[in-house]
Design an enzyme around this catalytic site. Structure first.
Site, PDB file in Angstrom:
ATOM      1  CE1 TYR A   1      -1.032   0.410  -8.463  1.00 34.49           C
ATOM      2  CE2 TYR A   1      -0.171   0.103 -10.502  1.00 34.49           C
ATOM      3  CZ  TYR A   1      -1.264   0.286  -9.766  1.00 34.49           C
ATOM      4  OH  TYR A   1      -2.477  -0.331 -10.367  1.00 34.49           O
TER       5      TYR A   1
ATOM      6  CB  CYS B   1      -1.119  21.424 -11.659  1.00 36.29           C
ATOM      7  SG  CYS B   1      -1.798  22.910 -12.441  1.00 36.29           S
TER       8      CYS B   1
ATOM      9  CD  GLU C   1     -11.163 -13.517  -6.538  1.00 32.75           C
ATOM     10  OE1 GLU C   1     -10.114 -12.931  -6.385  1.00 32.75           O
ATOM     11  OE2 GLU C   1     -12.234 -13.669  -5.468  1.00 32.75           O
ATOM     12  N   PRO C   2      -9.427 -13.699 -12.369  1.00 37.38           N
ATOM     13  CG  PRO C   2      -9.914 -14.754 -14.456  1.00 37.38           C
ATOM     14  CD  PRO C   2     -10.606 -14.482 -13.226  1.00 37.38           C
ATOM     15  N   GLY C   3      -8.993 -11.236 -12.772  1.00 42.64           N
ATOM     16  CA  GLY C   3      -8.565  -9.701 -12.812  1.00 42.64           C
ATOM     17  C   GLY C   3      -8.311  -8.919 -14.061  1.00 42.64           C
TER      18      GLY C   3
ATOM     19  N   GLY D   1      -4.975 -12.271 -10.293  1.00 44.27           N
ATOM     20  CA  GLY D   1      -3.886 -11.269 -10.621  1.00 44.27           C
ATOM     21  C   GLY D   1      -3.123 -11.616 -11.652  1.00 44.27           C
TER      22      GLY D   1
ATOM     23  NE  ARG E   1      -2.475  -0.504 -13.483  1.00 43.49           N
ATOM     24  CZ  ARG E   1      -1.264  -0.956 -14.065  1.00 43.49           C
ATOM     25  NH1 ARG E   1      -1.260  -0.321 -15.347  1.00 43.49           N
ATOM     26  NH2 ARG E   1      -0.760  -1.881 -13.465  1.00 43.49           N
TER      27      ARG E   1
END
Length: 444
Positions: free
Chosen positions: A344, A371, A301-303, A258, A340
């Protein structure tokens, strides 16, 4: 104003240049790509992805004396071409569910390279994983009991020629990293992910009594963070557990991933990959020495930081509404291919595909055609005075866009083009009306 353009260019792929006042990536003008493949269009620059993977491998070689690997997150974006790239880079691939596993295998990855995640894996997912993957990250005791039951019912003889997958236990460390939104945090005590330390000990007892091959520990604290310090107490907690569990020999340890990346010029510079790897390696080495543990095979896990900056979304501006102090550029994509910002509050930047020498004289908001009032990609960004029909390029679009895309309002998912050695290859065609209607059965 040119300084702003230069900063924005640092968000784009490594091969980005400006030629005759036009943006080019991988040797191709974005205008020519849009003309050839249509818009909205996503492009991936292989050179940037290669360089990102290389940074992690090089840092691990510098800072960690034991065996190690880098894992690509399938949830960031997965198709056969991406799986093929993962295979060529000799990375592992993190999958969730049957579909991602099937795509990975179709892209040429072998079972040993696949690790399967998920908080509520179905029985079908588990049965598929037991035959198609090399490792399963067990999220909870219920899942472990189901694996044990499947193992008993299937029998070891059914796995002749392929070993039964190794199992890692996912720890909930009770500690989150600092991210810009609570939805991107995963390690806190009330998270839906993973098991407590007490549950980990119980899982070890269950697994070993069932004859299962439990070989590792995994945790994940959040996504798109920039400060590695909160990883340290979680690493220490996990390695204390590893000591209690009696892990030895060739065991596996994954402190998640992450690691962040800049999406907007205000977030530059991009977080330092070497800092992230160095902090993890140093504390794994220190904790293993303190606990008398053999060095684990270290997995990172570099994501998003492997793929995000390699991807660029190209949109065409349709209607423009100039109303008092607010100017709306209405593009032909948005919420349906990139949720995205609505999900968030992710912040993006962009540049026009051509005419970059113009003054950034107007503050604009960029929205899509859907819409929903939340269908806004960018707000308050300085751009030249744009005209209808112009193209805009949104950088850092390579992760968690298309994998979370939808057919909202009947949107058809965009085409995806792979740029490699001056070649532009279509790897995902644009969805058609037939694609959307074929699942809709006649009803009389």
């Amino acid at each position: 104003m040119m300084a702003i353009v230069e900063d924005r260019l640092r968000l784009f792929p490594d091969t980005t240049t400006i030629d005759r006042d036009e943006l080019r990536i991988g040797g191709h003008s974005l205008s020519s790509l849009a003309e050839r493949f249509g818009t909205p269009l996503y492009i991936y620059d292989r050179a940037t992805m290669d360089a990102s993977a290389g940074k992690y491998r090089d840092s691990l070689k510098r800072h960690y004396p034991g065996n190690s690997s880098v894992t690509y997150a399938g949830k960031a974006f997965l198709c056969r071409a991406i799986a093929r790239w993962v295979n060529q880079q000799r990375l592992w691939l993190d999958c969730t569910g049957e579909t991602e596993m099937a795509v990975a295998r179709a892209g040429g990855l072998n079972a040993a390279s696949l690790i399967v995640h998920g908080t509520n894996k179905s029985t079908a997912d588990l049965e598929y994983a037991l035959r198609q993957a090399g490792t399963i990250a067990v999220d909870n005791l219920s899942e472990l009991n189901r694996i044990a039951s499947i193992f008993r019912s299937m029998g070891q003889s059914q796995f002749s020629g392929q070993p039964f997958p190794e199992l890692w236990l996912r720890l909930q460390p009770g500690l989150a990293v600092a991210t810009h939104h609570v939805y991107t945090q995963t390690g806190q005590a009330d998270s839906k992910f993973g098991m407590t330390a007490e549950e980990i000990i119980e899982a070890l007892r269950i697994g070993r009594s069932a004859g299962l091959h439990i070989t590792g520990l995994h945790f994940h604290q959040g996504s798109n963070f920039r400060n590695p310090d909160p990883l340290v107490p979680a690493i220490e907690l996990a390695l204390d557990l590893a000591k209690e569990a009696g892990f030895e020999g060739a065991w596996h340890f994954c402190p998640g991933g992450g690691w962040g990346i800049a999406y907007h010029e205000e977030e530059l510079p991009h977080p330092d990959v070497d800092l992230y790897v160095r902090v993890i390696a140093r504390h794994v080495l220190r904790s293993c020495r303190a606990n008398g543990l053999s060095l684990p095979i270290l997995h990172l896990e570099p994501g998003r930081s492997l793929a995000a900056r390699a991807g660029v979304a190209i949109y065409r501006v349709g209607a423009i509404k100039r109303r008092g102090r607010r100017t709306w550029l209405l593009a032909d994509g948005g919420l349906a291919d990139n949720p995205r910002p609505a999900l968030y509050g992710a912040k993006y930047s962009c540049l026009p595909a051509a005419g970059l020498g113009r003054e950034l004289g107007e503050s604009v908001s960029i929205a899509g055609p859907y819409c929903e009032s939340g269908d806004v990609m960018i707000e308050g960004l300085r751009l030249p005075r744009m005209q209808e029909g112009e193209l805009i390029a949104v950088p850092v679009s390579g992760a968690y866009h298309l994998s979370m895309s939808s057919n909202y309002n009947g949107a058809r998912r965009p085409a995806v083009v792979w740029l490699e050695r001056s070649q532009a290859r279509l790897i995902i065609r644009r969805e058609t009306l037939a694609d959307l209607s074929q699942r809709d059965l006649p009803f009389a």
